[in-house]
Design an enzyme around this catalytic site. Structure first.
Site, PDB file in Angstrom:
ATOM      1  N   TRP A  91       0.476  -1.187   0.004  1.00  0.00           N
ATOM      2  CA  TRP A  91       0.223   0.138  -0.412  1.00  0.00           C
ATOM      3  C   TRP A  91       0.889   0.884  -0.262  1.00  0.00           C
ATOM      4  CZ3 TRP A  91      -4.225  -0.503  -2.174  1.00  0.00           C
ATOM      5  CH2 TRP A  91      -5.070  -1.814  -2.181  1.00  0.00           C
ATOM      6  N   ASP A 100      -1.253   7.021   6.340  1.00  0.00           N
ATOM      7  CA  ASP A 100      -2.695   6.086   5.893  1.00  0.00           C
ATOM      8  C   ASP A 100      -2.966   4.461   6.677  1.00  0.00           C
ATOM      9  OD1 ASP A 100      -4.103   4.039   4.402  1.00  0.00           O
ATOM     10  OD2 ASP A 100      -3.240   3.356   2.656  1.00  0.00           O
ATOM     11  N   LYS A 142     -13.352  -1.250   6.294  1.00  0.00           N
ATOM     12  CA  LYS A 142     -12.396  -2.012   7.057  1.00  0.00           C
ATOM     13  C   LYS A 142     -13.079  -2.004   9.198  1.00  0.00           C
ATOM     14  CE  LYS A 142      -8.950  -1.918   3.881  1.00  0.00           C
ATOM     15  NZ  LYS A 142      -9.009  -2.928   3.405  1.00  0.00           N
TER      16      LYS A 142
END
Ligand SMILES: Cc1ncc(COP(=O)(O)O)c(C=O)c1O
Length: 359
Positions: free
Chosen positions: A101, A171, A195
């Site tokens: 990511w 992030d 999530k």
């Protein structure tokens, strides 16, 4: 109806109480005669939902007053572009490279200006966090970006890195709300909702207000933090259902005792799963112990020829979505806030039984 134990990495399990409440309110939202999806975002009923959600998120995370909270669309990936556009104006940007990511965030930022990779754990297969003492930070960088939890690798920073006066951008897609954090240490926190917050389609951005005043080039309106903050995230139509559902999740978290209480349970869940894996000769977690994620626990079987059997038997036992990301293989148990401790206990029992039968 049977609900499985859901270990999906995202979109991921939501608290059952939240889903039940959404179901009960679906056809006639609080006496309005319509669902929350069918009403104007500017009408009183939705404005109340929006304000309560922001209020509860501020309370949960103890967000200081000089931060704006934005409820946007476009996912964390949209923010990979929004960050350089809102903060850098062509200036150099510092990024820490810890896996898939952060790699995608870097690739996107490179379209908008010079990126300096201050540290990388690539050489060791992204199995750890680069020692802060080795980071090559630029004191004139527009910001420092890092990924506190790498969802695919299961690698997590054990604490917030100290970066001096340069704004820290994080992030937090797969770790937000898993424990208390000191928001004042960050310039920007952002997260895709799917999530620990709510359904896919909502993106939360928490930004320190002084950063909204930076000089910038052209920024698309939907990614323009200052414009969205001025308009309470309603410059255009916001993701109303996601915002509403996130609000229900925030209420649920407050009912559970807030983030301190969640942290206790989350740490216990992760510790028992890692302990089981470490004590077994059949399963292995490849991440250095100090950098292991509380939320995403990858593990590999001693013989990968058994992967398919493991997944089939797990599914049959009601343990769903344990397959590792296609880029790394193996297994991954994502154990976000809505995955109860009892599901982790059941997973460990299943793993032990599988090991007994196949080792
Ligand atoms: C840490 C992290 N960052 C970014 C993303 C991408 O988010 P989105 O799909 O919301 O763009 C994910 C996705 O699951 C993620 O886990």
């Amino acid at each position: 109806m049977t609900r499985v134990m859901n270990f999906s990495a995202g979109p991921a399990a939501l608290p059952q109480a939240v889903l039940e409440r959404a179901r009960d309110e679906l056809l006639d939202f609080r006496g309005s005669g319509m669902s929350v999806m069918e009403m104007s975002h500017r009408g009183k009923p939705f404005m109340a939902v929006a304000e309560k959600a922001e209020h509860d998120l501020r309370k949960l995370m103890n967000i200081p007053e000089d931060y704006s909270v934005l409820f946007l669309q476009g996912g964390a990936t949209g923010q990979f572009a929004a960050i350089p556009m809102n903060l850098a104006n062509g200036q150099g940007m510092d990024y820490v490279d810890t896996g898939a990511w952060s790699g995608k965030a870097i690739k996107e930022a490179q379209k908008y200006g010079p990126v300096n990779i201050v540290a990388s754990s690539q050489a060791s297969g992204y199995d750890s966090i680069p020692d802060r003492a080795t980071w090559n930070l630029d004191p004139n960088a527009a910001f420092v970006h890092y990924t506190p939890n790498e969802t695919i690798g299961g690698v997590e920073f054990p604490d917030i890195p100290e970066v001096g006066d340069v704004p820290l951008v994080a992030d937090m897609s797969s770790t937000i709300l898993s424990r208390p954090i000191d928001v004042s240490k960050f310039g920007v926190i952002y997260a895709g909702a799917q999530k620990n917050i709510g359904p896919a389609g909502l993106t939360v951005v928490i930004v320190r207000n002084d950063l909204l005043k930076r000089e910038r080039g052209a920024v698309p309106a939907v990614l323009d933090w200052a414009l969205q903050a001025e308009n309470d995230s309603m410059y255009n139509t916001p993701p109303t259902f996601g915002w509403y559902l996130a609000g229900l999740v925030f209420e649920w978290l407050l009912d559970q005792g807030g983030l301190e209480a969640m942290a206790e349970v989350n740490q216990r869940k992760a510790t028992k799963l890692y302990q089981y894996i470490d004590n077994s000769a059949f399963y292995r977690n490849p991440v250095e112990p100090s950098a292991r994620s509380w939320m995403n626990v990858p593990f590999i079987l001693a013989d990968d020829a058994l992967d398919g059997t493991f997944l089939n038997e797990a599914d049959a036992a009601g343990l769903s979505s344990l397959k590792g990301h296609r880029s790394v293989g193996g297994m991954r148990a994502s154990i976000y806030n809505a995955v109860p401790e009892s599901a982790v206990d059941t997973l460990i029992e299943f793993m032990a039984d599988f090991e007994n039968r196949h080792a």
